[in-house]
Design an enzyme around this catalytic site. Structure first.
Site, mmCIF file in Angstrom:
data_model
loop_
_atom_site.group_PDB
_atom_site.id
_atom_site.type_symbol
_atom_site.label_atom_id
_atom_site.label_comp_id
_atom_site.label_asym_id
_atom_site.label_seq_id
_atom_site.Cartn_x
_atom_site.Cartn_y
_atom_site.Cartn_z
ATOM 1 N NE ARG A 100 -1.072 17.642 3.403
ATOM 2 C CZ ARG A 100 -1.511 16.811 2.682
ATOM 3 N NH1 ARG A 100 -1.547 15.900 3.470
ATOM 4 N NH2 ARG A 100 -1.415 15.905 1.283
ATOM 5 C CG ASP A 135 -11.318 5.136 1.008
ATOM 6 O OD1 ASP A 135 -11.613 4.886 1.711
ATOM 7 O OD2 ASP A 135 -11.169 5.880 0.195
ATOM 8 C CE LYS A 189 2.096 17.542 -0.972
ATOM 9 N NZ LYS A 189 1.016 18.748 -1.009
ATOM 10 C CG ASP A 216 -2.787 8.925 4.144
ATOM 11 O OD1 ASP A 216 -2.754 7.414 3.662
ATOM 12 O OD2 ASP A 216 -2.832 9.764 4.384
HETATM 13 P P1 IMP Z 1 -7.028 3.792 -1.904
HETATM 14 O O1 IMP Z 1 -6.398 3.664 -3.032
HETATM 15 O O2 IMP Z 1 -8.951 4.626 -2.089
HETATM 16 O O3 IMP Z 1 -7.279 3.637 -0.585
HETATM 17 O O4 IMP Z 1 -6.709 5.775 -1.673
HETATM 18 C C1 IMP Z 1 -6.720 6.247 0.037
HETATM 19 C C2 IMP Z 1 -5.128 7.083 -0.448
HETATM 20 O O5 IMP Z 1 -6.549 7.940 -0.699
HETATM 21 C C3 IMP Z 1 -5.045 7.642 1.555
HETATM 22 O O6 IMP Z 1 -3.849 7.441 0.935
HETATM 23 C C4 IMP Z 1 -5.199 8.939 1.113
HETATM 24 O O7 IMP Z 1 -4.719 10.442 1.280
HETATM 25 C C5 IMP Z 1 -6.879 9.094 0.705
HETATM 26 N N1 IMP Z 1 -7.455 8.967 1.392
HETATM 27 C C6 IMP Z 1 -8.625 7.815 1.642
HETATM 28 N N2 IMP Z 1 -9.456 8.085 2.841
HETATM 29 C C7 IMP Z 1 -9.497 9.533 3.179
HETATM 30 C C8 IMP Z 1 -10.137 10.455 4.197
HETATM 31 O O8 IMP Z 1 -11.511 9.856 4.873
HETATM 32 N N3 IMP Z 1 -9.348 11.920 4.030
HETATM 33 C C9 IMP Z 1 -7.979 11.812 3.580
HETATM 34 N N4 IMP Z 1 -8.119 10.847 2.546
HETATM 35 C C10 IMP Z 1 -7.923 9.553 2.713
HETATM 36 MG MG MG Z 2 -2.620 8.685 1.206
#
Ligand code: IMP
Ligand code: MG
Length: 178
Positions: free
Chosen positions: A164, A102, A42, A99
């Site tokens: 959100r 990470d 979302k 969004d």
């Molecule tokens: P990744 O697979 O580790 O790159 O995760 C990415 C997803 O983790 C993003 O789309 C967010 O939904 C969530 N995410 C990563 N960092 C944050 C944060 O600081 N706050 C909230 N959600 C996060």
């Molecule tokens: Mg996400």
């Protein structure tokens, strides 16, 4: 809600400026083409709604829901598709809208998954990037801004489904999730 924020990183005005620039760049790059924008729900919902209003080429919308952190502030590294696309993307210009990147694991998985459906092109747009936490190499074609290695919320981005609806983006106080 606001008392849970340690520091505001982007005000509403900052965000509007960033989103407008991204939309203008995308419009320029896809001049004469159509794009299918895929929102990763979302978290990207509010960003996507603002972004596509700055895109001047024809836009088709589709959404995916992938498993995220649940109620924890750490990634599991396991990605599951909870809701898939409604349309076939073969031969289409695909723009994934996310969004935050990470670890990069979510997008790396999604990119690989969608490329196997033979789109004409596939690019990635992310509002925010936490490069310090990257575990897998992934190119973000359109990036709003880098952010420090902090847990952030607001403008569609949640912690345990909350925050959100904050109109700005801020760092969540550690005591909320530790
Ligand atoms: P990744 O697979 O580790 O790159 O995760 C990415 C997803 O983790 C993003 O789309 C967010 O939904 C969530 N995410 C990563 N960092 C944050 C944060 O600081 N706050 C909230 N959600 C996060
Ligand atoms: Mg996400």
């Amino acid at each position: 809600m606001k008392q849970d924020i340690a520091e505001i990183l982007f005000t509403e005005e900052n965000i509007a400026q960033i989103v407008k620039q991204l939309g203008e760049q995308i419009s320029k790059d896809y001049e004469g083409e159509e794009i299918t924008v895929i929102g990763i729900l979302k978290g990207s919902n509010i960003f996507l709604a603002d972004l596509i209003r700055h895109i001047t080429v024809p836009v088709y919308l589709d959404f995916m829901v992938v498993s995220s952190y649940g109620n924890s502030a750490k990634t599991s590294g396991v990605v599951r598709i909870l809701k898939d696309l409604e349309e076939d993307i073969e031969g289409k210009n695909i723009l994934i809208v996310e969004d935050i990147v990470d670890t990069g694991l979510t997008l790396a998985y999604l990119k690989d998954n969608l490329l196997r459906r033979n789109p004409k092109s596939l690019k990635i747009c992310s509002l925010l990037d936490k490069p310090a936490r990257r575990e897998i190499d992934i190119t973000i074609d359109y990036k709003g801004s880098d952010i420090p290695d902090e847990f952030i919320v607001g403008y569609g981005i949640d912690y345990a489904e909350r925050y959100r609806n904050l109109p700005f983006i801020g760092i969540l106080k550690r005591e909320i999730y530790e």
